[in-house]
Design an enzyme around this catalytic site. Structure first.
Site, PDB file in Angstrom:
ATOM      1  N   CYS A  13      23.072  11.176 -53.923  1.00 63.08           N
ATOM      2  CA  CYS A  13      22.652  12.741 -53.521  1.00 63.08           C
ATOM      3  C   CYS A  13      21.852  13.262 -55.176  1.00 63.08           C
ATOM      4  O   CYS A  13      21.980  11.903 -55.617  1.00 63.08           O
ATOM      5  CB  CYS A  13      24.608  12.518 -53.354  1.00 63.08           C
ATOM      6  SG  CYS A  13      25.403  12.039 -54.199  1.00 63.08           S
ATOM      7  N   HIS A  41      29.547   4.105 -57.253  1.00 63.68           N
ATOM      8  CA  HIS A  41      30.916   3.211 -56.406  1.00 63.68           C
ATOM      9  C   HIS A  41      29.589   1.727 -55.592  1.00 63.68           C
ATOM     10  O   HIS A  41      29.734   1.928 -54.520  1.00 63.68           O
ATOM     11  CB  HIS A  41      31.286   3.518 -55.456  1.00 63.68           C
ATOM     12  CG  HIS A  41      32.537   3.441 -55.474  1.00 63.68           C
ATOM     13  ND1 HIS A  41      33.385   5.045 -55.583  1.00 63.68           N
ATOM     14  CD2 HIS A  41      33.615   3.832 -57.078  1.00 63.68           C
ATOM     15  CE1 HIS A  41      34.340   5.137 -56.306  1.00 63.68           C
ATOM     16  NE2 HIS A  41      34.460   4.761 -57.792  1.00 63.68           N
ATOM     17  N   HIS A  75      32.326  11.053 -60.094  1.00 65.47           N
ATOM     18  CA  HIS A  75      33.569  11.858 -59.918  1.00 65.47           C
ATOM     19  C   HIS A  75      34.440  12.957 -60.722  1.00 65.47           C
ATOM     20  O   HIS A  75      35.051  13.730 -59.565  1.00 65.47           O
ATOM     21  CB  HIS A  75      34.111  10.521 -59.713  1.00 65.47           C
ATOM     22  CG  HIS A  75      33.300  10.028 -58.665  1.00 65.47           C
ATOM     23  ND1 HIS A  75      32.418   8.305 -59.554  1.00 65.47           N
ATOM     24  CD2 HIS A  75      33.224   9.388 -57.325  1.00 65.47           C
ATOM     25  CE1 HIS A  75      32.371   7.622 -58.139  1.00 65.47           C
ATOM     26  NE2 HIS A  75      32.850   8.196 -57.355  1.00 65.47           N
ATOM     27  N   HIS A 129      41.803   7.709 -55.452  1.00 64.49           N
ATOM     28  CA  HIS A 129      39.806   7.929 -55.881  1.00 64.49           C
ATOM     29  C   HIS A 129      40.087   8.334 -57.107  1.00 64.49           C
ATOM     30  O   HIS A 129      40.741   9.307 -57.064  1.00 64.49           O
ATOM     31  CB  HIS A 129      40.044   8.770 -54.328  1.00 64.49           C
ATOM     32  CG  HIS A 129      37.998   8.782 -54.410  1.00 64.49           C
ATOM     33  ND1 HIS A 129      37.309   9.505 -55.179  1.00 64.49           N
ATOM     34  CD2 HIS A 129      37.436   8.132 -53.844  1.00 64.49           C
ATOM     35  CE1 HIS A 129      35.709   9.691 -55.118  1.00 64.49           C
ATOM     36  NE2 HIS A 129      36.039   8.506 -54.120  1.00 64.49           N
ATOM     37  N   GLU A 131      37.452  10.879 -58.002  1.00 64.31           N
ATOM     38  CA  GLU A 131      37.669  11.960 -57.753  1.00 64.31           C
ATOM     39  C   GLU A 131      38.792  12.810 -57.414  1.00 64.31           C
ATOM     40  O   GLU A 131      39.131  14.273 -58.572  1.00 64.31           O
ATOM     41  CB  GLU A 131      36.345  12.639 -56.627  1.00 64.31           C
ATOM     42  CG  GLU A 131      35.827  14.448 -56.113  1.00 64.31           C
ATOM     43  CD  GLU A 131      35.525  14.461 -55.441  1.00 64.31           C
ATOM     44  OE1 GLU A 131      36.106  15.899 -54.217  1.00 64.31           O
ATOM     45  OE2 GLU A 131      35.062  13.853 -54.954  1.00 64.31           O
ATOM     46  N   THR A 167      35.373  15.862 -51.864  1.00 65.33           N
ATOM     47  CA  THR A 167      34.116  16.485 -51.381  1.00 65.33           C
ATOM     48  C   THR A 167      33.164  15.807 -50.693  1.00 65.33           C
ATOM     49  O   THR A 167      32.698  15.949 -49.813  1.00 65.33           O
ATOM     50  CB  THR A 167      32.533  16.741 -52.810  1.00 65.33           C
ATOM     51  OG1 THR A 167      32.726  15.552 -53.177  1.00 65.33           O
ATOM     52  CG2 THR A 167      33.239  17.932 -54.095  1.00 65.33           C
ATOM     53  N   SER A 226      33.046   2.378 -51.968  1.00 64.30           N
ATOM     54  CA  SER A 226      32.213   4.059 -51.768  1.00 64.30           C
ATOM     55  C   SER A 226      33.376   4.303 -50.242  1.00 64.30           C
ATOM     56  O   SER A 226      32.964   4.299 -49.216  1.00 64.30           O
ATOM     57  CB  SER A 226      31.464   4.145 -51.516  1.00 64.30           C
ATOM     58  OG  SER A 226      30.046   4.734 -50.155  1.00 64.30           O
ATOM     59  N   SER A 270      25.693   6.680 -52.698  1.00 61.94           N
ATOM     60  CA  SER A 270      26.107   6.209 -53.459  1.00 61.94           C
ATOM     61  C   SER A 270      24.856   4.480 -53.412  1.00 61.94           C
ATOM     62  O   SER A 270      25.493   3.889 -54.265  1.00 61.94           O
ATOM     63  CB  SER A 270      27.138   5.636 -53.823  1.00 61.94           C
ATOM     64  OG  SER A 270      27.184   5.074 -52.791  1.00 61.94           O
TER      65      SER A 270
END
Length: 287
Positions: A13, A41, A75, A129, A131, A167, A226, A270
């Site tokens: 992305c 990841h 992240h 995680h 993020e 997200t 991931s 990723s």
């Protein structure tokens, strides 16, 4: 001979692309560059970048670092990370994804503006995680993290709720959580929810379903860490039971290739394109 196709919609992305570009730009300047956690990841991409010289460190090592240059990955990080950087004279190369950055600001604003109001800031995401740790950090650790619908039942429905999402989570699951809260929350309090799921991720789900349905064998390429990879792979599996999660060509079971007439290769946000191409070539050489 079997047809082998790589999904055009799979791959990095824009947030991951930006982080990797920033890392490569800094490394080209020379000097030592540290990265706080794996830049992406995906172990194969981390290995590729490692050969260029960045040093991956954890938060404990970061705390003890001084007078250095550190890349923050897509992240995002909690405010405490920036405070440590200021104290230790660390130059931050900030590659936080803009979508994550907007979400962090939104949560921080909600937290700081309404401290006197009795409300729960809830984040739908994976506990631990990277993020999510950054998001919870905006509330000095006060936010409640829920990973699945069953955990919503543990919320206090007599208090106001503000719901956000990591997200890269499932849009369908998020909507189920919203409906459950609407049905159970007290009419005396308020409920506000914010769909903060990245559309670069959410929009891949219809595409990946269609791709999985168009082949009789699917290899989904993703790092085991991931979160996004797990979601997209589960979508593949729902549509095509002959879907297999792999991290490299070495993990391909040659028995699966026997009799397959159409083989699809796809991956997470990723997953680098070069890795999917490498796997495609490996499959072609074996069939």
């Amino acid at each position: 001979m079997a047809k082998v196709e790589i999904d055009e919609g799979s791959g990095f992305c824009f947030g991951v692309v930006t982080a990797i570009n920033k890392a490569e730009e800094e490394l080209a300047k020379g000097g030592t560059l540290y990265c706080l956690g794996d830049i992406v990841h995906n172990s194969r991409e981390v290995e590729r970048l490692k050969d260029m010289g960045p040093i991956t460190i954890n938060h404990e090592e970061f705390n003890n670092l001084h007078n250095a240059k550190v890349l923050l990955r897509a992240h995002g990080e909690p405010p405490e990370t920036y405070a440590i950087a200021r104290r230790n004279n660390i130059e931050i190369i900030d590659a936080t994804c803009p979508v994550v950055l907007r979400l962090q600001k939104k949560i921080k604003q909600e937290y700081t503006q309404g401290r006197n109001e009795e409300k729960q800031i809830v984040i739908y995401g994976k506990n631990g995680h990277a993020e999510v740790l950054g998001l919870v950090g905006q509330t000095t650790g006060k936010a409640i993290v829920i990973e699945k619908l069953e955990e919503v039942k543990l919320l206090d429905f007599s208090k106001s709720i503000r719901l956000y999402s990591q997200t890269t989570k499932s849009l369908d699951e998020f909507q189920k959580i919203v409906e459950y809260i609407k049905e159970h929350i007290s009419p005396e309090v308020t409920f506000e929810y914010y769909d903060t799921i990245c559309r670069q991720v959410a929009n891949r789900i219809p595409n990946i379903r269609k791709f999985a349905a168009s082949h009789d064998l699917i290899f989904f390429v993703s790092g085991k860490k991931s979160s996004n990879g797990k979601i997209l792979f589960s979508e593949c599996k729902k549509i095509n039971s002959n879907s297999h999660l792999i991290d490299s060509a070495a993990e391909i079971d040659n028995q699966l290739l026997i009799g397959a007439s159409s083989i699809g290769i796809c991956g997470a946000t990723s997953t680098p394109k070069w890795l999917m191409e490498e796997i495609s070539e490996a499959i072609k050489s074996r069939i």
